[in-house]
Enzyme design. Sequence first.
Site, short mmCIF file in Angstrom:
data_model
loop_
_atom_site.label_atom_id
_atom_site.label_comp_id
_atom_site.label_asym_id
_atom_site.label_seq_id
_atom_site.Cartn_x
_atom_site.Cartn_y
_atom_site.Cartn_z
N LYS A 179 -25.23 -14.40 2.04
CA LYS A 179 -24.64 -13.82 3.63
C LYS A 179 -26.27 -13.14 3.95
O LYS A 179 -26.30 -13.79 5.64
CB LYS A 179 -24.20 -12.84 3.76
CG LYS A 179 -23.62 -12.48 4.96
CD LYS A 179 -22.79 -13.73 5.92
CE LYS A 179 -22.68 -13.34 6.70
NZ LYS A 179 -22.45 -14.28 8.17
N LYS A 247 -27.73 -4.51 12.35
CA LYS A 247 -26.85 -3.43 11.29
C LYS A 247 -27.17 -5.16 9.79
O LYS A 247 -28.23 -4.87 9.18
CB LYS A 247 -25.47 -4.21 11.07
CG LYS A 247 -24.92 -3.82 9.59
CD LYS A 247 -23.98 -3.98 8.99
CE LYS A 247 -22.98 -5.87 10.11
NZ LYS A 247 -22.07 -6.29 8.96
#
Length: 300
Positions: A179, A247
């Site tokens: 990811k 993030k």
Amino acid sequence: MTSAASNSGTSVGFIGLGIMGAPMAANLVKKGFAVTGYNRSKPAVDRLVERGGRAAQSIADTVTGADVVITMLPDSPDVEAVALGPGGVFEYAPAGCVYIDMSTIRPDVARAVAEGGAVRGVRCLDAPVSGGEAGAIEAALSIMVGGSGQDFADSRAVLDAMGSTVVHVGGNGTGQLVKAANQLMVAGIIELLSEAIVLLEAHEVDATAALQVIGGGLAANRVLDRKSASMLARQFKPGFRVDLHHKDLGIVLDTARAAGVVLPVGAVVAQLMAALKAQGSGNLDHSALLTVVDQLSGRT
Ligand code: NAD
């Protein structure tokens, strides 16, 4: 492929019913799973109930007796608190149940969560997703899964109810590493699309026509297909929030440093995303990177 009737015997506890979690949980209901939902704010739970789910008042209520528990939460500290914390998933999940965290978090946290689960006899998978809100609504997510092959095989029906490309990529934490690579590419593509738009507009070329023909060639990509129209209109309703991509780019740079590899373009894009957040645009869609290129070019 499993039938709705065969899924009805599987109870799924779903925690985190935000932009992504709400449609993902709704798709599980649609495929016949018995879904119990919990969210920090109650209106999201009410909406799941309207779609055929059951409301839970606490994590304990969500998890007790569940065959599968799913979390879809913003960040690593949220997952740590909900999974490992007092009153959390591992205090109440029955031994043998599968816990699938589908949030995007740090790979080292995913591994720590898996270790915490193993102590309680809970089988853990990290299964972050790509495809955005549209992919979540259409049950067409790309789901990258880390954990044991057996736990993955046992969870296939649940994962297939939410995604169309579901791949086991390795042990615990590897789903999150894949990811991170995904988020590096998505941010880079948005930045280059933004630069292309500003270049075209500065030369007064019809950007809609230009992007249409670009989309038929080697530069074709899903970001172009899904986001270029709203970007040209300077509409940045999320979607995927800048805060969350900021993030994720932190995870990208941390994992690169841990492996001793260098990501020069990724580092620049991370700084541009940080600029957007610093300007107070954290709640806009990540395609608002275009506004930074507009500003740098004096075109606002
Ligand atoms: P969101 O902020 O819309 O949703 C998170 C939800 O979790 C909110 O409803 C919030 O109330 C709830 N929540 C937070 N802490 C909680 C707690 N302790 N207990 C119960 N509920 C709690 O975020 P999102 O856009 O749905 O993203 C979720 C995750 O998926 C993030 O890790 C994100 O990076 C990832 N992701 C998002 C997208 C996207 O396009 N939005 C795409 C792929 C992956």
